[in-house]
Design an enzyme around this catalytic site. Structure first.
Site, PDB file in Angstrom:
ATOM      1  N   TRP A 164      12.166  -7.196 -83.585  1.00  0.00           N
ATOM      2  CA  TRP A 164      10.884  -7.590 -82.990  1.00  0.00           C
ATOM      3  C   TRP A 164      10.209  -8.743 -83.713  1.00  0.00           C
ATOM      4  CZ3 TRP A 164       7.829  -7.113 -87.132  1.00  0.00           C
ATOM      5  CH2 TRP A 164       8.184  -6.160 -88.094  1.00  0.00           C
ATOM      6  N   ASN A 165      10.605  -9.039 -84.947  1.00  0.00           N
ATOM      7  CA  ASN A 165       9.760  -9.921 -85.764  1.00  0.00           C
ATOM      8  C   ASN A 165       9.875 -11.394 -85.402  1.00  0.00           C
ATOM      9  OD1 ASN A 165      12.432  -9.680 -86.902  1.00  0.00           O
ATOM     10  ND2 ASN A 165      11.688 -10.730 -88.724  1.00  0.00           N
ATOM     11  N   LYS A 188      20.435  -6.406 -76.416  1.00  0.00           N
ATOM     12  CA  LYS A 188      19.379  -5.406 -76.502  1.00  0.00           C
ATOM     13  C   LYS A 188      18.300  -5.905 -77.455  1.00  0.00           C
ATOM     14  CE  LYS A 188      17.600  -1.440 -78.515  1.00  0.00           C
ATOM     15  NZ  LYS A 188      16.347  -2.138 -78.305  1.00  0.00           N
ATOM     16  N   PRO A 189      17.252  -6.545 -76.916  1.00  0.00           N
ATOM     17  CA  PRO A 189      16.135  -6.914 -77.785  1.00  0.00           C
ATOM     18  C   PRO A 189      15.250  -5.697 -78.042  1.00  0.00           C
ATOM     19  CG  PRO A 189      15.657  -7.566 -75.528  1.00  0.00           C
ATOM     20  CD  PRO A 189      17.036  -6.947 -75.513  1.00  0.00           C
ATOM     21  N   ASP A 190      14.427  -5.775 -79.067  1.00  0.00           N
ATOM     22  CA  ASP A 190      13.437  -4.723 -79.258  1.00  0.00           C
ATOM     23  C   ASP A 190      12.496  -4.712 -78.053  1.00  0.00           C
ATOM     24  OD1 ASP A 190      10.749  -3.586 -80.280  1.00  0.00           O
ATOM     25  OD2 ASP A 190      12.155  -3.047 -81.864  1.00  0.00           O
ATOM     26  N   GLY A 239      18.320  -6.698 -88.574  1.00  0.00           N
ATOM     27  CA  GLY A 239      17.388  -5.590 -88.735  1.00  0.00           C
ATOM     28  C   GLY A 239      17.502  -4.983 -90.118  1.00  0.00           C
ATOM     29  N   SER A 240      17.205  -3.714 -90.222  1.00  0.00           N
ATOM     30  CA  SER A 240      17.162  -3.041 -91.521  1.00  0.00           C
ATOM     31  C   SER A 240      18.572  -2.797 -92.061  1.00  0.00           C
ATOM     32  CB  SER A 240      16.432  -1.702 -91.405  1.00  0.00           C
ATOM     33  OG  SER A 240      17.220  -0.766 -90.685  1.00  0.00           O
ATOM     34  N   GLU A 261      22.575  -9.582 -90.302  1.00  0.00           N
ATOM     35  CA  GLU A 261      21.562 -10.077 -91.243  1.00  0.00           C
ATOM     36  C   GLU A 261      20.562  -8.959 -91.450  1.00  0.00           C
ATOM     37  OE1 GLU A 261      17.699 -12.539 -91.478  1.00  0.00           O
ATOM     38  OE2 GLU A 261      19.260 -13.889 -90.739  1.00  0.00           O
ATOM     39  N   LEU A 262      20.436  -8.528 -92.707  1.00  0.00           N
ATOM     40  CA  LEU A 262      19.682  -7.321 -93.005  1.00  0.00           C
ATOM     41  C   LEU A 262      18.473  -7.643 -93.892  1.00  0.00           C
ATOM     42  CD1 LEU A 262      22.840  -5.085 -93.522  1.00  0.00           C
ATOM     43  CD2 LEU A 262      21.598  -5.589 -91.413  1.00  0.00           C
ATOM     44  N   CYS A 295      12.579 -11.768 -92.777  1.00  0.00           N
ATOM     45  CA  CYS A 295      13.625 -11.339 -93.714  1.00  0.00           C
ATOM     46  C   CYS A 295      13.722 -12.240 -94.937  1.00  0.00           C
ATOM     47  CB  CYS A 295      14.977 -11.298 -93.010  1.00  0.00           C
ATOM     48  SG  CYS A 295      15.082 -10.094 -91.686  1.00  0.00           S
ATOM     49  N   GLU A 393      12.002  -3.093 -99.555  1.00  0.00           N
ATOM     50  CA  GLU A 393      11.464  -4.196 -98.775  1.00  0.00           C
ATOM     51  C   GLU A 393      10.164  -3.741 -98.108  1.00  0.00           C
ATOM     52  OE1 GLU A 393      13.170  -7.481 -95.627  1.00  0.00           O
ATOM     53  OE2 GLU A 393      13.731  -5.385 -95.327  1.00  0.00           O
TER      54      GLU A 393
END
Length: 524
Positions: A164-165, A188-190, A239-240, A261-262, A295, A393
């Site tokens: 979402w960010n 699949k977007p948020d 994401g996370s 990418e986390l 991130c 984080e």
């Protein structure tokens, strides 16, 4: 409700109309209903279609049927769509800037970072994709007798799960290279920021993209996300770290590649010879752009003890001067956090640190007077384990400050994290800064900038080490990861085996002499 919230609500009603939502969701599969909300007010923005398990499978079937025809188009034709998208995005940026702000709560300037990033990616891949995908000749096993060509074949259907960010950059910015490589994408977007992704999809369709080649499915992450991984030929996820591990495990179980990418716990180093005014200004941007929900943003400031007081005086003055609010226009520096969950994490980290002895130098409080999820830009010192803010984080407008005595100590502190995404080094001595950068265990290092210099340089790869992920976006790697290399070798005249009366012994002796000759001639 405050006046600012009322104005934001009115702007949302004017922007997110029923006709806009109907236009953006045309062709989106989903018989259920879900919704997205505006962080400025907490109110519902739009009702959206939610996909069932069967509908996700149907979306993949649709994409899989459309992909061969798309891949058969010349790479230059596919690239032309990206270049038209670049122009149309810049021409109609006001539309998407409003959507980004209304869905994420970030400031207008931070929203524009996404427009910049996607435009640069569209231009770069639009110009370079045909060359990167062109078949390449290689020297064969036996020069002249063995002819070798390397071709790049698309995976098929890429499953993309985006957060979402950064709803424009992390949707369109990653979809573009996947499409230009000849893949179809099921995305699949948020749900909370789906309108921005759907707007980008519609714009690409206007530029000539077949609608079935980029298919969107919406729904709860723990439900729809695994279905996307289950059907995809390649997976991208941002994401996370916790969720990324699960995605990687599910993809690996199917022998399907993935790019992740986390998270990050990124450090900014201020050396004793840094321009302190520039460093303070850059640190504010690096820490508080997008309210810290980035991130690659900075969560740790490491400052040489000899200049720490002078730097902090400059830095804190700039932090205190930051303008916070929900306005849909330029002039506000820091917007809202995106949700109640994000606000709760920020509050927990700050209160845990305070309870364990940390000192709040600036901020430290939520701001419900501005909106339900606002929090002041916060600066902490005297931070040490086991405070949560040390290792976890935060993903919000919170940064801790720590002093160091030597370069070795600075490097040790910077690398004292399981993450390895981004770092920043500030010094007037470029050679010294590069020397320190080489010792930092992270995917990108910015010298005299926080994150934008490396991230915005789309010709170079960007990604993380350690718990910050696998694979890279941007650069040639950001496109070629969406392909499988295929080697086609043609042997002429003589086989690679004993022939023409040579027995095994004489054949191997001939090959040995040939190998020595090829090395002497400098062949690779």
């Amino acid at each position: 409700m405050t006046t600012a919230q009322s104005e934001a609500g009115a702007a949302a009603a004017r922007t997110v109309t029923d006709s806009l939502v109907a236009s953006l969701t045309r062709g989106v599969v989903g018989s259920g209903k879900t919704a997205c909300h505006c962080p400025f007010t907490g109110e519902r923005l739009a009702e959206l279609p939610e996909a069932t398990e069967d509908e996700v499978a149907a979306a993949f079937d649709l994409a899989r049927a459309a992909q061969p025809g798309w891949a058969a188009r010349p790479a230059r034709e596919r690239a032309g769509i990206a270049l038209r998208f670049h122009d149309l995005l810049l021409r109609r940026q006001t539309e998407v800037l409003d959507l980004i702000q209304l869905e994420t709560g970030k400031s207008r300037l931070s929203a524009h970072e996404e427009v910049q990033s996607v435009a640069m990616a569209a231009r770069y891949y639009g110009r370079t994709a045909p060359g990167l995908l062109r078949p390449r000749r290689h020297l064969g096993a036996i020069p002249l007798l063995t002819q070798v060509r390397e071709a790049r074949r698309p995976h098929g259907v890429v499953g993309q799960i985006s957060p979402w960010n950064y709803p424009l950059e992390l949707s369109a910015g990653d979809v573009l290279p996947a499409l230009l490589a000849g893949n179809a994408v099921v995305h699949k977007p948020d749900t909370e920021t789906a309108l921005t992704a759907l707007w980008a999809r519609r714009l690409l369709i206007e530029c000539g993209l077949p609608a079935e080649v980029w298919t969107v499915v919406l729904g709860a992450g723990p439900v729809v996300g695994p279905l996307v991984v289950e059907h995809a030929d390649y997976v991208t996820f941002t994401g996370s770290t916790r969720t990324g591990r699960t995605v990687a495990q599910r993809a690996a179980a199917r022998l399907v590649g993935s790019s992740l990418e986390l998270g990050g716990k990124n450090a900014l180093l201020v050396l004793r010879d840094a321009d302190l005014d520039r460093a303070a200004e850059g640190a504010v941007r690096a820490c508080f752009s997008s309210a810290g929900q980035l991130c690659v943003s900075i969560e740790r400031l490491l400052v040489d003890a000899s200049v720490a007081d002078a730097f902090l005086a400059r830095f804190l003055a700039r932090v205190e001067a930051l303008r916070i609010g929900p306005e849909l226009d330029y002039g506000v520096d820091v917007g809202s956090l995106s949700s109640a969950a994000q606000l709760a994490t920020v509050v927990q980290h700050v209160e845990d640190a305070r309870a364990r002895g940390a000192t709040v130098l600036a901020g430290g409080r939520p701001r419900p007077d501005l909106g339900p999820y606002f929090h002041e830009p916060t600066v902490l010192t005297d931070v040490a384990p086991p405070m949560r803010v040390c290792a976890e984080e935060t993903f919000g407008p919170v940064v801790s400050v720590r002093r160091f005595a030597t370069e070795d100590e600075a490097v040790t502190l910077a690398n004292d994290t399981r993450f390895g995404l981004n770092a920043s080094v500030w010094s007037r001595d470029a050679r010294r800064a590069r020397r320190i950068a080489a010792r930092l265990r992270c995917g990108t290092v910015n010298i005299n900038e926080g994150y934008a210099a490396a991230y915005g340089s789309v010709r170079a790869p960007m990604g993380g080490m350690g718990d910050s992920g696998l694979g890279r976006r941007h650069g040639a790697e950001g496109l070629l990861k969406f392909t499988e290399p295929q080697t086609v070798a043609r042997q002429r005249l003589l086989p690679l085996a004993p022939s023409h009366g040579l027995d095994d012994r004489r054949y191997t002796a001939l090959i040995s002499r040939s190998l020595r000759a090829m090395k002497s001639l400098g062949l690779r």
